[in-house]
Design a protein around this motif. Structure first.
Motif: not given
Lengths: 357, 334
Positions: B191-196, B198
């Motif tokens: 989830v943390v990597v996901q935001k970055r 995107m």
């Protein structure tokens, strides 16, 4: 301390260190967790991939023995259970896994997966009694026998298959169900249905749940208490309301901010109460696998390389869990004045029992 | 319907894709129409089997037998994608319309350096650039997706999931397409990597001045990422509109139930699943495909298939128009 049903006491699990690996990977580092015997609870274990949450689940299920520390069932260490005691453990602690596609044998009708455990653990039942038990189990998860029995796994949807796995676990009258990412491969509209059937059997049949997930929103929805894991360490543990709504550990804060909420008024990257993130929140290098295993070996806080509040002490010692609030503990040097906790106190916090002081 | 301020980047009309199996035709995409506006981010959300990925693959002309594009038009500038020859389409891919596929992180060649894989894509479309010039382009692309240019010398196994995802993104945008289709680009990431990842995708979009179609099943991700959202069910687009209104006041009962089934940080111990199962695409029910699960079904729902009609319109801008395929909403209210 109250009697425990299932308990992990300072369990540590290392992998590797064999012929080809230069260093060992510490998958779980001194985790303590307890399910009380006197009341059913729902405990979530949350973290990203590589956090050790699945390893902790497998330890609790007795699928792998811990490198050090112990897993106890009704007060007895698993490795000291005799044959019949172990059989009871295997029946009363059931698992539901992530992949509803991989766990079925495609050559058998689903009936087989349901009948086998019943006839193995309850050989005294007649054929009709077994059938009745299976149909009752299917009803408990919202399935109809006539729509599921007699079919092959490929004829059922992922959501149906996952509920059959819950049924299979239920059939054995378990006291605990350990569910490892039970809805991550299921569609959104069915996710709530499966979580609801888990929650219902917890309420109606007094079964304790250990819910392993990467998804904090469903963890919040389902559980009473939560353990947040990061690279093998439990970094925050306690009451789910406190942990999710007012996280103490910078990593939990980062995780909560990173949830993409289906609410356009809450911008991604902000705290749920609308506070903007600290400027460096979530920054830091995206780690390669290599960096991950190196960090694993240094004595410092595993989150130090990504933490916006990093201090000198973070590089030197890995903080242990301290009681930041009644009902919640965090492992962070920011809270050094808070009282230290014993493994027993941490275990008590993990199920929201009496406060850990 | 093109308003003054809403230039259309890609216009899709009546797209139909069927998979022909021994048991009959599976109607994976059944009459999907929408306009992708210039510079916007359009989400296509749906459950597995709703046709969202098939729609994306059809626009890329990557449908393989037994699948077949039965009908439809997809106008991208001067190109009508669905009538191009295979060779013309090969040239249009990456250059005009590009796909970041699901699991792109696993599609990299494990024995080839990352830089060489990016260069490969460029060489397949352009004659010439080589040596120093190519190296410069590869390192520009890597910085565009926020990777260190030295990553070019690395092999995929040396990279984390998020980094591989960025490499996939660099390959997809290497030829500066006007339309980028991203199919669940972050579903395998934490989830943390996901935001970055995107954030990077949308920065790249801005830099290229491209329009993005984001395909996925995660409503939360859609809420945070897109301008307009299309909801697919059983091969059809059942609702289309600005994401905020769509989430706050859904028009279609399926959208409403889907939104209320989402976990939030406001409710504990409360679950609202949608009863029933999605229909078989081999033998869909008569009438509206959602009627067997719909709590608001009326007489006509079992016999007549509702078309996607405009419910809220604005002559000035297609960006705020709302459409739904539901008999409860026939006729324009504003």
């Amino acid at each position: 301390m109250s009697a425990s049903l299932l308990e992990a006491r300072r369990v540590r699990m290392e992998f590797g260190g064999g012929l080809f690996e230069r260093q060992r990977l510490v998958a779980v580092q001194g985790a303590s967790l307890q399910l009380p015997a006197d009341r059913p609870v729902v405990v979530a274990i949350a973290g990203e991939s590589g956090s050790g949450k699945t390893t902790l689940a497998r330890l609790l299920l007795g699928m792998i023995p811990p490198t050090s520390g112990s897993i106890l069932y009704q007060g007895t260490e698993l490795k000291q259970l005799d044959r019949s005691g172990y059989q009871v453990f295997r029946r009363q602690v059931q698992a539901v896994f992530q992949d509803p596609f991989g766990v079925f044998n495609p050559f058998y009708r689903v009936d087989h997966s349901l009948e086998l455990p019943v006839s193995k653990f309850f050989p005294e039942l007649t054929r009709d009694q077994r059938r009745e038990r299976i149909e009752e189990g299917l009803r408990a998860v919202g399935l109809r026998a006539e729509e599921t029995l007699g079919r092959y796994p490929h004829q059922l949807s992922g959501g149906q298959r996952q509920r059959i796995m819950v049924t299979r676990a239920l059939l054995l009258d378990p006291k605990v169900i350990v569910a490892d990412e039970p809805v991550s491969m299921v569609d959104a509209s069915l996710r709530a249905t499966i979580l609801e059937s888990l929650f219902r059997i917890h309420r109606e049949r007094n079964i304790s749940l250990v819910y392993i997930t990467h998804d904090l929103t469903t963890a919040y929805q389902l559980s009473h208490t939560i353990l947040i894991m990061y690279r093998g360490d439990v970094v925050e543990v306690g009451d789910v309301e406190q942990v999710i709504k007012a996280p103490r550990h910078p990593y939990t804060q980062l995780l909560v901010r990173s949830i993409p909420l289906a609410d356009t008024k809450r911008r991604w990257g902000e705290d749920p109460d609308g506070e903007p993130a600290p400027s460096q929140g979530g920054a830091g290098p995206e780690t390669t696998e290599q960096a991950l295993s190196i960090a694993n070996g240094t004595g410092g806080c595993p989150f130090a390389d990504r933490c916006p509040h990093v201090m000198a002490s973070c590089q030197q010692t890995n903080p242990s869990l301290v009681l930041t609030d009644p009902g919640r503990a965090a492992a962070c040097h920011l809270y050094e004045e808070a009282p230290a906790l014993s493994a027993e106190q941490i275990a008590t916090l993990s199920h929201g029992g009496t406060e850990g002081t | 319907m093109t308003g003054n301020r809403s230039r259309v980047a890609l216009s899709v009309e009546d797209l139909r894709v069927h998979y022909h199996t021994e048991r009959g035709a599976i109607r994976a995409v059944e009459g999907v129409s929408f306009d992708l506006l210039a510079g916007e981010r359009l989400g296509l959300v749906g459950e597995s089997g709703s046709g969202k990925t098939t729609t994306a693959m059809a626009l890329m002309r990557l449908i393989r037998p037994p699948g077949r594009i039965e009908s439809g038009r997809a106008q991208l500038g001067d190109l009508e994608l669905l009538s191009l020859s295979d060779e013309q389409m090969r040239q249009a891919r990456f250059a005009h319309i590009s796909l970041i596929p699901q699991g792109v992180m696993n599609s990299l060649n494990p024995v080839m350096r990352v830089g060489a894989q990016i260069a490969d894509t460029i060489q397949a479309h352009e004659q010439g650039p080589g040596g120093e010039k190519m190296r410069a382009r590869v390192s520009d692309l890597l910085s565009l997706v926020e990777l260190d240019p030295d990553t070019a010398q690395m092999y995929p196994h040396e990279l984390s999931g998020g980094m591989k995802q960025r490499v996939g993104m660099a390959i997809s945008v290497a030829l500066r397409p006007q339309v980028i289709i991203a199919d669940e680009p972050t579903s395998a990431l934490d989830v943390v990597v996901q935001k970055r990842v995107m954030d990077t995708l949308f920065r790249v979009q801005g830099e290229l001045d491209a329009a993005v179609i984001l395909v996925g099943h995660d409503m939360g991700l859609m809420a945070q990422c897109v301008d307009r959202l299309g909801v697919m069910y059983a091969g059809r687009l059942v609702e289309l509109g600005p994401v905020q209104q769509l989430l706050e006041q859904p028009l279609h009962p399926y959208t409403r139930l889907l939104v209320s089934s989402l976990p939030s940080l406001d409710r504990r111990g409360e679950f609202r699943g949608i009863p029933g199962l999605p229909p078989s695409l081999l033998d869909p029910p008569a009438g509206c495909p959602f009627h067997p699960r719909c709590p608001e079904a009326i007489d006509g729902c079992t016999t007549k298939i509702p078309g996607l009609t405009t419910v809220v319109a604005d002559d000035d801008s297609a960006r705020i128009e709302r459409r739904a395929a539901c008999h409860l909403h026939t006729g324009v209210t504003s």
